[in-house]
Write an enzyme that holds these catalytic residues in place. Sequence first.
Site, PDB file in Angstrom:
ATOM      1  N   LYS A   1      -6.156  -3.210  -5.192  1.00  0.00           N
ATOM      2  CA  LYS A   1      -5.781  -4.703  -4.992  1.00  0.00           C
ATOM      3  C   LYS A   1      -4.699  -5.032  -5.524  1.00  0.00           C
ATOM      4  O   LYS A   1      -4.197  -4.368  -6.334  1.00  0.00           O
ATOM      5  CB  LYS A   1      -6.913  -5.242  -6.039  1.00  0.00           C
ATOM      6  CG  LYS A   1      -8.320  -4.790  -5.963  1.00  0.00           C
ATOM      7  CD  LYS A   1      -9.371  -5.559  -6.754  1.00  0.00           C
ATOM      8  CE  LYS A   1      -9.281  -4.866  -8.191  1.00  0.00           C
ATOM      9  NZ  LYS A   1      -9.583  -3.451  -8.372  1.00  0.00           N
TER      10      LYS A   1
ATOM     11  N   GLY B   1      -7.548 -15.839  -0.208  1.00  0.00           N
ATOM     12  CA  GLY B   1      -6.233 -15.682   1.071  1.00  0.00           C
ATOM     13  C   GLY B   1      -5.709 -14.352   0.684  1.00  0.00           C
ATOM     14  O   GLY B   1      -6.819 -13.326   0.428  1.00  0.00           O
TER      15      GLY B   1
ATOM     16  N   ALA C   1     -16.236 -19.486  -7.927  1.00  0.00           N
ATOM     17  CA  ALA C   1     -15.756 -20.424  -6.941  1.00  0.00           C
ATOM     18  C   ALA C   1     -14.418 -20.852  -7.088  1.00  0.00           C
ATOM     19  O   ALA C   1     -13.464 -20.895  -8.125  1.00  0.00           O
ATOM     20  CB  ALA C   1     -16.798 -21.693  -7.002  1.00  0.00           C
TER      21      ALA C   1
ATOM     22  N   GLU D   1      -7.504   2.270   2.585  1.00  0.00           N
ATOM     23  CA  GLU D   1      -6.958   2.049   1.027  1.00  0.00           C
ATOM     24  C   GLU D   1      -7.851   0.934   0.332  1.00  0.00           C
ATOM     25  O   GLU D   1      -8.073  -0.333   1.039  1.00  0.00           O
ATOM     26  CB  GLU D   1      -5.690   2.031   1.009  1.00  0.00           C
ATOM     27  CG  GLU D   1      -5.115   1.523  -0.348  1.00  0.00           C
ATOM     28  CD  GLU D   1      -5.479   2.494  -1.431  1.00  0.00           C
ATOM     29  OE1 GLU D   1      -5.198   3.723  -1.187  1.00  0.00           O
ATOM     30  OE2 GLU D   1      -6.006   2.521  -2.381  1.00  0.00           O
ATOM     31  N   PHE D   2      -8.309   0.940  -0.931  1.00  0.00           N
ATOM     32  CA  PHE D   2      -9.040  -0.007  -1.238  1.00  0.00           C
ATOM     33  C   PHE D   2      -8.406  -0.681  -2.490  1.00  0.00           C
ATOM     34  O   PHE D   2      -9.011  -1.736  -3.354  1.00  0.00           O
ATOM     35  CB  PHE D   2     -10.629   0.444  -1.918  1.00  0.00           C
ATOM     36  CG  PHE D   2     -11.449   0.806  -0.761  1.00  0.00           C
ATOM     37  CD1 PHE D   2     -12.234  -0.162  -0.132  1.00  0.00           C
ATOM     38  CD2 PHE D   2     -11.244   2.001  -0.412  1.00  0.00           C
ATOM     39  CE1 PHE D   2     -13.043   0.166   0.967  1.00  0.00           C
ATOM     40  CE2 PHE D   2     -12.107   2.541   0.903  1.00  0.00           C
ATOM     41  CZ  PHE D   2     -12.932   1.425   1.397  1.00  0.00           C
TER      42      PHE D   2
ATOM     43  N   ASN E   1     -14.292  -5.445   2.674  1.00  0.00           N
ATOM     44  CA  ASN E   1     -13.830  -6.695   2.535  1.00  0.00           C
ATOM     45  C   ASN E   1     -14.371  -7.915   2.874  1.00  0.00           C
ATOM     46  O   ASN E   1     -14.681  -8.807   2.351  1.00  0.00           O
ATOM     47  CB  ASN E   1     -12.339  -6.595   3.190  1.00  0.00           C
ATOM     48  CG  ASN E   1     -11.376  -5.983   2.385  1.00  0.00           C
ATOM     49  OD1 ASN E   1     -11.516  -5.365   1.264  1.00  0.00           O
ATOM     50  ND2 ASN E   1     -10.224  -5.825   2.972  1.00  0.00           N
TER      51      ASN E   1
ATOM     52  N   CYS F   1      -5.334  -9.449   3.216  1.00  0.00           N
ATOM     53  CA  CYS F   1      -6.257  -8.758   3.718  1.00  0.00           C
ATOM     54  C   CYS F   1      -7.474  -9.410   3.960  1.00  0.00           C
ATOM     55  O   CYS F   1      -7.941  -9.234   5.331  1.00  0.00           O
ATOM     56  CB  CYS F   1      -6.836  -7.600   2.547  1.00  0.00           C
ATOM     57  SG  CYS F   1      -5.207  -6.228   2.291  1.00  0.00           S
TER      58      CYS F   1
ATOM     59  N   LYS G   1     -14.240   0.138   5.384  1.00  0.00           N
ATOM     60  CA  LYS G   1     -13.160  -0.650   4.880  1.00  0.00           C
ATOM     61  C   LYS G   1     -13.528  -2.278   5.251  1.00  0.00           C
ATOM     62  O   LYS G   1     -13.478  -3.327   4.422  1.00  0.00           O
ATOM     63  CB  LYS G   1     -11.780  -0.336   5.278  1.00  0.00           C
ATOM     64  CG  LYS G   1     -10.709  -1.236   4.997  1.00  0.00           C
ATOM     65  CD  LYS G   1     -10.473  -1.222   3.372  1.00  0.00           C
ATOM     66  CE  LYS G   1      -9.560  -2.298   3.233  1.00  0.00           C
ATOM     67  NZ  LYS G   1      -9.118  -2.633   1.737  1.00  0.00           N
TER      68      LYS G   1
ATOM     69  N   VAL H   1       0.714  -1.319  -0.059  1.00  0.00           N
ATOM     70  CA  VAL H   1      -0.005   0.167   0.156  1.00  0.00           C
ATOM     71  C   VAL H   1       0.980   1.202  -0.076  1.00  0.00           C
ATOM     72  O   VAL H   1       0.523   2.037  -0.973  1.00  0.00           O
ATOM     73  CB  VAL H   1      -0.726  -0.147   1.087  1.00  0.00           C
ATOM     74  CG1 VAL H   1      -1.619   1.346   1.423  1.00  0.00           C
ATOM     75  CG2 VAL H   1      -2.194  -0.989   1.018  1.00  0.00           C
TER      76      VAL H   1
HETATM   77  P1  NAD Z   1       3.170  -4.810   4.023  1.00  0.00           P
HETATM   78  O1  NAD Z   1       3.601  -5.558   4.884  1.00  0.00           O
HETATM   79  O2  NAD Z   1       3.478  -4.875   2.736  1.00  0.00           O
HETATM   80  O3  NAD Z   1       4.134  -3.166   4.360  1.00  0.00           O
HETATM   81  C1  NAD Z   1       4.321  -2.761   5.833  1.00  0.00           C
HETATM   82  C2  NAD Z   1       5.417  -2.115   5.881  1.00  0.00           C
HETATM   83  O4  NAD Z   1       5.352  -1.264   6.941  1.00  0.00           O
HETATM   84  C3  NAD Z   1       6.573  -2.854   5.778  1.00  0.00           C
HETATM   85  O5  NAD Z   1       7.689  -2.466   4.660  1.00  0.00           O
HETATM   86  C4  NAD Z   1       7.271  -2.487   7.205  1.00  0.00           C
HETATM   87  O6  NAD Z   1       8.612  -2.696   7.198  1.00  0.00           O
HETATM   88  C5  NAD Z   1       6.775  -1.289   7.469  1.00  0.00           C
HETATM   89  N1  NAD Z   1       6.614  -1.018   9.002  1.00  0.00           N
HETATM   90  C6  NAD Z   1       6.379  -1.633   9.970  1.00  0.00           C
HETATM   91  N2  NAD Z   1       6.225  -0.985  10.995  1.00  0.00           N
HETATM   92  C7  NAD Z   1       6.930   0.109  10.887  1.00  0.00           C
HETATM   93  C8  NAD Z   1       7.174   1.505  11.503  1.00  0.00           C
HETATM   94  N3  NAD Z   1       7.060   1.454  12.740  1.00  0.00           N
HETATM   95  N4  NAD Z   1       7.916   2.554  10.950  1.00  0.00           N
HETATM   96  C9  NAD Z   1       7.943   2.292   9.717  1.00  0.00           C
HETATM   97  N5  NAD Z   1       7.649   1.218   8.832  1.00  0.00           N
HETATM   98  C10 NAD Z   1       6.878   0.271   9.507  1.00  0.00           C
HETATM   99  O7  NAD Z   1       1.629  -4.193   4.254  1.00  0.00           O
HETATM  100  P2  NAD Z   1       0.762  -3.724   3.170  1.00  0.00           P
HETATM  101  O8  NAD Z   1       0.139  -4.975   2.729  1.00  0.00           O
HETATM  102  O9  NAD Z   1       1.199  -2.685   2.326  1.00  0.00           O
HETATM  103  O10 NAD Z   1      -0.618  -3.408   4.097  1.00  0.00           O
HETATM  104  C11 NAD Z   1      -0.457  -2.146   4.967  1.00  0.00           C
HETATM  105  C12 NAD Z   1      -1.782  -2.007   5.593  1.00  0.00           C
HETATM  106  O11 NAD Z   1      -2.544  -1.590   4.434  1.00  0.00           O
HETATM  107  C13 NAD Z   1      -2.480  -3.004   6.110  1.00  0.00           C
HETATM  108  O12 NAD Z   1      -3.376  -2.413   7.197  1.00  0.00           O
HETATM  109  C14 NAD Z   1      -3.428  -3.568   5.278  1.00  0.00           C
HETATM  110  O13 NAD Z   1      -4.428  -4.345   5.732  1.00  0.00           O
HETATM  111  C15 NAD Z   1      -3.967  -2.579   4.384  1.00  0.00           C
HETATM  112  N6  NAD Z   1      -4.103  -2.779   3.025  1.00  0.00           N
HETATM  113  C16 NAD Z   1      -3.538  -3.596   2.139  1.00  0.00           C
HETATM  114  C17 NAD Z   1      -3.753  -3.727   1.031  1.00  0.00           C
HETATM  115  C18 NAD Z   1      -3.188  -4.762   0.188  1.00  0.00           C
HETATM  116  O14 NAD Z   1      -3.709  -5.189  -0.782  1.00  0.00           O
HETATM  117  N7  NAD Z   1      -1.991  -5.473   0.536  1.00  0.00           N
HETATM  118  C19 NAD Z   1      -4.987  -3.139   0.313  1.00  0.00           C
HETATM  119  C20 NAD Z   1      -5.453  -2.450   1.168  1.00  0.00           C
HETATM  120  C21 NAD Z   1      -5.319  -1.986   2.492  1.00  0.00           C
END
Ligand code: NAD
Length: 432
Positions: A152, A258, A253, A149-150, A209, A261, A205, A11
């Site tokens: 994908k 997985g 289906a 954030e939405f 999901n 999220c 959000k 994200v």
């Molecule tokens: P991710 O694990 O890919 O990235 C998280 C990042 O945060 C990592 O690089 C990590 O090193 C960093 N981090 C952790 N603690 C930290 C700190 N204290 N200071 C600075 N950096 C730090 O996670 P993601 O998939 O990008 O998801 C992030 C958030 O967004 C989650 O809450 C997730 O639910 C939400 N989200 C994810 C998606 C998706 O498709 N991945 C979509 C929408 C929302």
Amino acid sequence: MKIAVVGVGYVGLVAAACLAEGGNHVVCVDTDKKKIEDLKEGIIPIYEPGLTEIVERNFAAGRLIFSTDLKEGVDNSLLIFIGVGTPSAADGSADISAVLSVAGSVAEVMDGYRIIVTKSTVPVGTHKKVSDLISSKTSKPFDYVSNPEFLKEGSAVEDFMKPDRVIIGTTNPAVMELMKVLYAPFMRKKSRMLFMDPASAELAKYASNTMLATRISFMNEMSVLCEKVGADIEMVRAGMGSDGRIGSSFLFAGVGYGGSCFPKDVRALSYVGRQYECPMTIAESVQKANLLQHDRFAQKILDYYGGQAGEKVLAVWGLAFKAKTDDVRESPAIHCVKKFVEAGFKIKAYDPEAMENARAELGDSVEMSKNSYEILNGADALVIFTDWQEFRTPDFEDIVKRLKKPVIFDGRNLYDPAYIKKQGIEYHSIGR
Ligand code: NAD
């Protein structure tokens, strides 16, 4: 505008790159030193179509800066986006400790007014916890915005650039105006900004999901019934999806959902329901149905061999939780492959992008190959977990030649059963 994005994952990095592409000046901050060093060297830590180009372009233009120093980001920015992970805790709740830690640190270093924007998926009520925390650590003025954030994975850049909607949870009209200006480049044809209170934004959000996960689990349950009664889930899907009230998205289906999220967000919503004594019975059932679907697919294969692995080799196509990503978090493929290994099967696997991440989960228990056809040589069956484009019209003649016995277990219903039969392949798919 001057922006800091804290947490440079799927994200954070996409948001930062897209905001820089719009002309903003963005400092990306992460505690992962290697990630930041790699990014400075032009090494993109994740696979996401179109991301490399915009990161490179904006880094070269000086609009995208990478740092491990939070103060550097906060000093140079009015808007501080938090995009750190919010994984499941052991009890199913969302662990928001990283969000709180970042918010607390921002408060400690900010030297004047800042707008703190949470992009991470956080349970309802987090806005209050974060705001209280910041107030307890600084007397400097601030505003808080919930901006879930939405995007994908697999189409993250496109989703960010052309969002269906942008939800802004704030009650401050001045902040609303600023957020409108920030997001204006991403909605030139028509504004799709929705303004609401932070609690509603947070819940919107989780509700989104969980609804999507519900559609998948519903179809998966239907697929089981289809198998029992001799119906075809693809026909049922077509019959349902043509109803305008239902629509055709998210009705496929398969082996179950997985990723990073859906599983954790459905669990977290269930937890919040328990916390407020307002049981989320649908969300609870969706989780159960999803796990059953993973297990059912694995069991179908184990049963086919009478539970006797012997010297059997399964060739696996796809380890990522879905196509166009290298993400294997809570991937049904990883779940099922572990079961096959436990049962004594030898596994050879291929995925176009996710093998490195899968290796971290599976260790040496699985042989990985960069060639999808090589792993078929002498294997007892091909098992498909991910709907990568390159698996959709494979060379069936070659598959038949290479497999010991031409058997395909397809967890994504990629092929037409009648056509496959003509190729001389025994085909097992989902719900038909
Ligand atoms: P991710 O694990 O890919 O990235 C998280 C990042 O945060 C990592 O690089 C990590 O090193 C960093 N981090 C952790 N603690 C930290 C700190 N204290 N200071 C600075 N950096 C730090 O996670 P993601 O998939 O990008 O998801 C992030 C958030 O967004 C989650 O809450 C997730 O639910 C939400 N989200 C994810 C998606 C998706 O498709 N991945 C979509 C929408 C929302």
